[in-house]
Design an enzyme around this catalytic site. Structure first.
Site, mmCIF file in Angstrom:
data_model
loop_
_atom_site.group_PDB
_atom_site.id
_atom_site.type_symbol
_atom_site.label_atom_id
_atom_site.label_comp_id
_atom_site.label_asym_id
_atom_site.label_seq_id
_atom_site.Cartn_x
_atom_site.Cartn_y
_atom_site.Cartn_z
ATOM 1 N N THR A 28 11.521 9.515 2.045
ATOM 2 C CA THR A 28 11.995 8.176 2.418
ATOM 3 C C THR A 28 10.819 7.209 2.404
ATOM 4 O OG1 THR A 28 13.796 9.051 3.771
ATOM 5 C CG2 THR A 28 13.010 6.831 4.303
ATOM 6 N N ALA A 86 3.643 9.232 2.694
ATOM 7 C CA ALA A 86 2.957 9.438 3.976
ATOM 8 C C ALA A 86 2.298 8.131 4.387
ATOM 9 C CB ALA A 86 1.896 10.533 3.860
ATOM 10 N N GLY A 100 8.620 4.803 8.353
ATOM 11 C CA GLY A 100 9.952 4.300 8.034
ATOM 12 C C GLY A 100 11.023 4.786 8.996
ATOM 13 N N GLU A 106 12.869 13.994 7.598
ATOM 14 C CA GLU A 106 11.811 14.298 6.611
ATOM 15 C C GLU A 106 11.172 15.631 6.924
ATOM 16 O OE1 GLU A 106 9.398 10.813 7.098
ATOM 17 O OE2 GLU A 106 10.088 9.952 5.202
HETATM 18 O O1 DER Z 1 8.288 6.989 7.011
HETATM 19 C C1 DER Z 1 7.723 7.802 6.237
HETATM 20 O O2 DER Z 1 7.363 8.938 6.582
HETATM 21 C C2 DER Z 1 7.404 7.340 4.846
HETATM 22 O O3 DER Z 1 7.325 8.428 3.963
HETATM 23 C C3 DER Z 1 6.063 6.642 4.945
HETATM 24 O O4 DER Z 1 5.202 7.520 5.532
HETATM 25 C C4 DER Z 1 5.530 6.181 3.608
HETATM 26 O O5 DER Z 1 6.126 4.961 3.360
HETATM 27 P P1 DER Z 1 5.724 4.130 2.067
HETATM 28 O O6 DER Z 1 5.886 5.058 0.897
HETATM 29 O O7 DER Z 1 6.733 3.012 2.067
HETATM 30 O O8 DER Z 1 4.305 3.668 2.240
#
Ligand code: DER
Length: 227
Positions: A28, A86, A100, A106
């Protein structure tokens, strides 16, 4: 925003790891979205996967709208490959995730996967976790105050996550406490263990000893990092 070309490059590189007849875990976030788009293009070009298990409703909607077959953990307990973003990645590939708000699903998807590959732009690489990004912790609402106190006792400054001016509620109907450690986290494993022992904590955004590799993109191109 300038990192999007790099997020896209990392997502596209990861999509090349997907082989026929795999069950795929979908992460995500904005980097995962680039993976989802690249995977959809490969499926349109003839790649056949058994199905994808998304870690959020957002990823599920994007993937299914793009024609990626969706499946569930009820159908497939073993995922061949999980690809996710991440917020921070240290040299041992220890991660902070959850920016997110999807960290619980996840982590459920990542731990059900034989292989877990992280995708990121190089801004996510850090020497020490926690210096710039808080650790998100998913918490049962009923336990919010006692959990807050115990997290503060671990040295965290705790911020209840808001979204658009309202308290953020996860897809699992829980709260998220963003736990900041201004000095960074000296021992992520120890902190995670202490957090997990707090009754009312559902899950933390510390993903330790989970990722086998990270595909990281930046101005010098795309590189794969292993611990
Ligand atoms: O919420 C999460 O774990 C997402 O994977 C985040 O860590 C990374 O979000 P981005 O790809 O929008 O930077």
């Amino acid at each position: 925003i300038q990192q999007d070309p790099w997020k896209q490059a990392a997502g596209e590189a990861a999509a090349q790891l997907v082989e026929n007849d795999m069950v795929i875990g979908l992460g995500t976030g904005s980097t995962a979205n680039f993976l989802i788009q690249a995977l959809a293009r490969r499926i349109q070009a003839g790649l056949h996967i058994v199905g994808a298990i998304p870690s959020s409703e957002t990823s599920k909607t994007l993937a299914s709208n793009l024609g990626i077959p969706i499946t569930t953990l009820d159908e497939h307990q073993e995922i061949d490959l999980c690809i996710d973003g991440a917020d921070e990645i240290d040299p041992q590939l220890q991660l902070i995730k959850g920016g997110g708000g999807a960290l619980l699903r996840e982590k459920i998807v990542a731990t059900a996967s034989r292989r877990f590959v992280v995708i990121a732009d190089e801004s996510k690489l850090v020497e020490r976790l926690g210096l710039h990004f808080p650790v998100p912790v998913e918490v049962i609402p009923f336990a919010a105050t006692p959990v807050r106190r115990q997290l503060e006792a671990l040295g965290a400054s705790v911020q209840l996550r808001q979204h658009e001016g309202k308290v953020f509620i996860s897809e699992n109907h829980n709260l998220i406490f963003d736990c900041s450690f201004p000095q960074g986290i000296s021992n992520p494993a120890e902190l995670d263990a202490h957090m997990q022992q707090i009754v009312g904590v559902v899950e933390t955004g510390l993903f330790l000893h989970m990722a086998q590799s990270a595909i990281v993109a930046g101005p010098t191109g795309v590189k794969t990092i292993s611990p």
